[in-house]
Each structure stands twice: as C-alpha cells, then as structure tokens.
Write a protein that holds these residues in place. Structure first.
Motif, PDB file in Angstrom:
ATOM      1  N   VAL A   3      32.358  43.302  31.527  1.00 57.15           N
ATOM      2  CA  VAL A   3      32.469  42.238  32.471  1.00 57.15           C
ATOM      3  C   VAL A   3      33.336  43.060  33.758  1.00 57.15           C
ATOM      4  N   GLU A   4      32.794  43.142  34.870  1.00 60.01           N
ATOM      5  CA  GLU A   4      33.591  43.502  36.069  1.00 60.01           C
ATOM      6  C   GLU A   4      33.910  42.440  37.126  1.00 60.01           C
ATOM      7  N   ILE A   5      34.803  42.467  37.505  1.00 60.03           N
ATOM      8  CA  ILE A   5      35.285  41.099  38.522  1.00 60.03           C
ATOM      9  C   ILE A   5      35.768  41.595  39.947  1.00 60.03           C
ATOM     10  N   ILE A   6      35.150  41.158  41.029  1.00 51.24           N
ATOM     11  CA  ILE A   6      35.742  41.619  42.165  1.00 51.24           C
ATOM     12  C   ILE A   6      37.045  40.803  42.269  1.00 51.24           C
ATOM     13  N   VAL A   7      37.893  41.749  42.837  1.00 53.07           N
ATOM     14  CA  VAL A   7      39.298  41.102  43.139  1.00 53.07           C
ATOM     15  C   VAL A   7      39.602  41.578  44.551  1.00 53.07           C
ATOM     16  N   GLN A   8      40.630  40.843  45.103  1.00 52.00           N
ATOM     17  CA  GLN A   8      41.115  41.232  46.405  1.00 52.00           C
ATOM     18  C   GLN A   8      42.793  41.299  46.503  1.00 52.00           C
ATOM     19  N   ASP A   9      43.435  41.033  45.662  1.00 46.59           N
ATOM     20  CA  ASP A   9      45.031  41.265  45.729  1.00 46.59           C
ATOM     21  C   ASP A   9      45.436  41.532  44.064  1.00 46.59           C
ATOM     22  N   LEU A  24      38.049  46.015  37.160  1.00 42.45           N
ATOM     23  CA  LEU A  24      38.242  45.187  38.453  1.00 42.45           C
ATOM     24  C   LEU A  24      37.616  46.168  39.673  1.00 42.45           C
ATOM     25  N   GLU A  25      36.944  45.408  40.481  1.00 41.97           N
ATOM     26  CA  GLU A  25      36.585  46.273  41.764  1.00 41.97           C
ATOM     27  C   GLU A  25      37.340  45.658  42.818  1.00 41.97           C
ATOM     28  N   LEU A  26      38.099  46.547  43.280  1.00 43.05           N
ATOM     29  CA  LEU A  26      39.208  46.067  44.304  1.00 43.05           C
ATOM     30  C   LEU A  26      38.366  46.113  45.629  1.00 43.05           C
ATOM     31  N   VAL A  27      38.526  45.151  46.539  1.00 40.80           N
ATOM     32  CA  VAL A  27      37.861  45.219  47.762  1.00 40.80           C
ATOM     33  C   VAL A  27      38.650  44.426  48.833  1.00 40.80           C
ATOM     34  N   THR A  28      38.446  44.457  50.171  1.00 39.28           N
ATOM     35  CA  THR A  28      38.785  43.584  51.294  1.00 39.28           C
ATOM     36  C   THR A  28      37.671  43.040  51.956  1.00 39.28           C
ATOM     37  N   ALA A  29      37.821  42.126  52.802  1.00 40.79           N
ATOM     38  CA  ALA A  29      36.649  41.697  54.044  1.00 40.79           C
ATOM     39  C   ALA A  29      35.638  41.488  53.384  1.00 40.79           C
ATOM     40  N   MET A  30      35.451  40.484  52.170  1.00 39.53           N
ATOM     41  CA  MET A  30      34.090  40.306  51.452  1.00 39.53           C
ATOM     42  C   MET A  30      33.242  39.672  52.482  1.00 39.53           C
ATOM     43  N   THR A  31      33.566  39.094  53.605  1.00 36.79           N
ATOM     44  CA  THR A  31      32.541  38.587  54.575  1.00 36.79           C
ATOM     45  C   THR A  31      31.652  39.584  55.228  1.00 36.79           C
ATOM     46  N   GLU A  32      32.463  41.085  55.193  1.00 37.23           N
ATOM     47  CA  GLU A  32      31.558  42.242  55.641  1.00 37.23           C
ATOM     48  C   GLU A  32      30.711  42.841  54.518  1.00 37.23           C
ATOM     49  N   GLY A  33      31.009  42.206  53.414  1.00 39.97           N
ATOM     50  CA  GLY A  33      30.141  42.659  52.309  1.00 39.97           C
ATOM     51  C   GLY A  33      31.122  43.409  51.271  1.00 39.97           C
ATOM     52  N   GLY A  34      32.380  43.873  51.819  1.00 39.42           N
ATOM     53  CA  GLY A  34      33.619  44.508  51.043  1.00 39.42           C
ATOM     54  C   GLY A  34      33.755  45.745  51.569  1.00 39.42           C
ATOM     55  N   LEU A  35      35.025  45.846  51.819  1.00 42.63           N
ATOM     56  CA  LEU A  35      35.309  47.265  52.646  1.00 42.63           C
ATOM     57  C   LEU A  35      36.647  47.634  51.822  1.00 42.63           C
ATOM     58  N   PRO A  37      40.349  48.390  50.950  1.00 45.27           N
ATOM     59  CA  PRO A  37      41.380  47.571  51.116  1.00 45.27           C
ATOM     60  C   PRO A  37      42.654  48.527  51.480  1.00 45.27           C
ATOM     61  N   SER A  38      43.520  47.796  52.112  1.00 36.51           N
ATOM     62  CA  SER A  38      44.632  48.693  52.638  1.00 36.51           C
ATOM     63  C   SER A  38      45.401  49.411  51.335  1.00 36.51           C
ATOM     64  N   TYR A  39      46.262  50.417  51.732  1.00 35.72           N
ATOM     65  CA  TYR A  39      47.033  51.188  50.750  1.00 35.72           C
ATOM     66  C   TYR A  39      47.925  50.616  49.841  1.00 35.72           C
ATOM     67  N   GLY A  40      48.417  49.717  50.495  1.00 40.92           N
ATOM     68  CA  GLY A  40      49.635  48.666  49.927  1.00 40.92           C
ATOM     69  C   GLY A  40      49.020  47.984  48.903  1.00 40.92           C
ATOM     70  N   ILE A  41      47.810  47.205  49.340  1.00 46.90           N
ATOM     71  CA  ILE A  41      47.085  46.266  48.250  1.00 46.90           C
ATOM     72  C   ILE A  41      46.568  47.282  47.026  1.00 46.90           C
ATOM     73  N   ILE A  42      46.206  48.520  47.336  1.00 47.90           N
ATOM     74  CA  ILE A  42      45.692  49.209  46.098  1.00 47.90           C
ATOM     75  C   ILE A  42      46.927  49.653  45.084  1.00 47.90           C
ATOM     76  N   LYS A  43      48.003  49.978  45.536  1.00 48.13           N
ATOM     77  CA  LYS A  43      49.068  50.193  45.042  1.00 48.13           C
ATOM     78  C   LYS A  43      49.671  49.045  44.308  1.00 48.13           C
ATOM     79  N   ASP A  44      49.552  48.050  44.845  1.00 43.28           N
ATOM     80  CA  ASP A  44      50.162  46.763  44.132  1.00 43.28           C
ATOM     81  C   ASP A  44      49.004  46.448  43.037  1.00 43.28           C
ATOM     82  N   VAL A  45      47.955  46.466  43.314  1.00 42.00           N
ATOM     83  CA  VAL A  45      46.892  46.217  42.088  1.00 42.00           C
ATOM     84  C   VAL A  45      46.997  46.998  40.821  1.00 42.00           C
ATOM     85  N   VAL A  46      46.934  48.203  41.179  1.00 45.87           N
ATOM     86  CA  VAL A  46      46.900  49.322  40.223  1.00 45.87           C
ATOM     87  C   VAL A  46      48.089  48.938  39.422  1.00 45.87           C
TER      88      VAL A  46
END
Length: 228
Positions: A3-9, A24-35, A37-46
């Motif tokens: 089971v894969e879940i979309i996460v934003q942070d 996890l699928e890490l994205v931002t801007a889900m109103t745009e269909g998912g773009l 994310p910033s490098y800081g968020i990627i590092k934080d989530v990883v």
C-alpha cells in the motif's frame, strides 16, 4: 500486499508509516496534480521514516510533454533526490504524439543511477495505453512500477485496461499499481476485479478527503485489513 500513500511532509510520512503504509509517494502542490517538493522537505521526510520514499519529479502541471528547459530541471531534481537519500522517483513523460518519450526516459534512467522508478499516470494520457505499457516493459530492468488508472479518470472506470495490463505484467515487467479514486469503500471491489499486488491512495486516507487535512491513520489501517 503493498500500500503506497501520498504524503506532503514529515508529519504525513510518520503518520502513514505508523499505521501500515509500505511505501510513500512524496509530492507537493496536489491542486496541480502533484509536483516536485522542495529539497528541504525531501530531506526531512527521508530522515523521518524507514520505509521507502519515492519523490515526484514533475516541474509543472501543464502537461507531460517537456521542453529542453524542463528536462534540465528534471535531471537536476533527480540528482538532488539521489544525494538526499530518496529510495526512488516518480516520473513520466510523453511525446507530442502521445507516446512514451523514450529518448528522455533513457536519460532519466541514467540520472536515477539505480534508484527505483515509478512511471506515473502520464501513461493514462498516452495515445494507446496498452502500447505505452509495452514500451515501458522494454525498460523493466530500470522501471519497477507503473501507476495507472487504466486510462480513465478513476481506477474503477479503467478496470478493463487494468486487467489487460496486469495480464501483460509478467516478471520482470514493471508492476501495475492501480491508483486514482481508491478508498476503503471501494478497494475490495477493485481488488476482486483486478487482483493487483500494489495499490496507491491519496486524498481518501485524509480527514474529510482533503489534502489540506491531516492523514487519518485509522483509514490506512482499515485498508490494510481489507486487503489482508
């Protein structure tokens, strides 16, 4: 069952992992269909979780046909994801004629350099989704997963294409992962029809079904139980 879940942070990521998400699928801007994310968020989530984190690589939401400038950005973003320790990337691109952009895909595979690759729902906008999947099968050493709704707005509406793609998905072909519109209310129905081994969930695992609201961990647990 994966089971894969979309996460934003990182808050989302920890909640999803705690309640049984496998990836996890890490994205931002889900109103745009998912773009991307910033490098800081990627590092934080990883750093926040131990399960695989696949990062969306998509510079804009205009289309899945990319300019040379877009392509330079995409390749740079992939390099950064690799440096930050992401397990994989989520990517897709098409030519103007609606076919898989193989020339660019090969550059993406080279840049990923062993990271896992999910080819995303760009395939649902291909001129011929079955032929597009057959094209991706040529890259089965590098592409592990194809996220698709079977060419329809929602996965339950694309069942026939999903069945065809799953029938073609013999090892070592990329795994077909149905997604779009899936929830705890309909996952059993879809699973009984297609018998996939991986499923993708987004807004349905959030409070009030909105990406602006937190993840509801109990919903993830319910989905896992229904698929067990």
């Amino acid at each position: 069952m994966l089971v894969e879940i979309i996460v934003q942070d990182a808050v989302d990521a920890r909640m999803a992992e705690e309640h049984g998400a496998n990836r996890l699928e890490l994205v931002t801007a889900m109103t745009e269909g998912g773009l991307t994310p910033s490098y800081g968020i990627i590092k934080d989530v990883v750093q926040a979780v131990s399960i695989p984190v696949h990062v969306m690589i998509r510079p804009h939401g205009y289309s899945f046909t990319y300019s040379e400038d877009d392509k330079r950005v995409i390749l740079e973003d992939i390099n950064v994801c690799k440096e930050l320790g992401a397990t994989g990337i989520v990517f897709g691109s098409l030519t103007e004629s609606g076919e898989i952009d193989e020339a660019f895909l090969e550059k993406v595979i080279e840049a990923a350099d062993g990271m896992k690759i999910t080819f995303h729902r760009a395939i649902d906008e291909a001129k011929d989704i079955i032929e597009a999947y057959k094209t991706l099968q040529k890259y089965s050493d590098s592409i592990q997963t194809v996220l698709t709704s079977g060419g329809a707005p929602k996965a339950l509406e694309g069942v026939e294409n999903l069945k065809t793609m799953l029938a073609l998905a013999k090892k070592p072909s990329p795994v077909i992962m149905p997604g779009s519109g899936l929830s705890h209310n309909n996952i059993v129905e879809l699973h009984e029809k297609v018998h996939a081994t991986e499923y993708h969930f987004g807004s349905a695992v959030r409070i009030n079904g909105k990406f602006s609201e937190p993840i509801n961990g109990n919903t993830i647990k319910t989905i896992k139980e229904l698929l067990s």
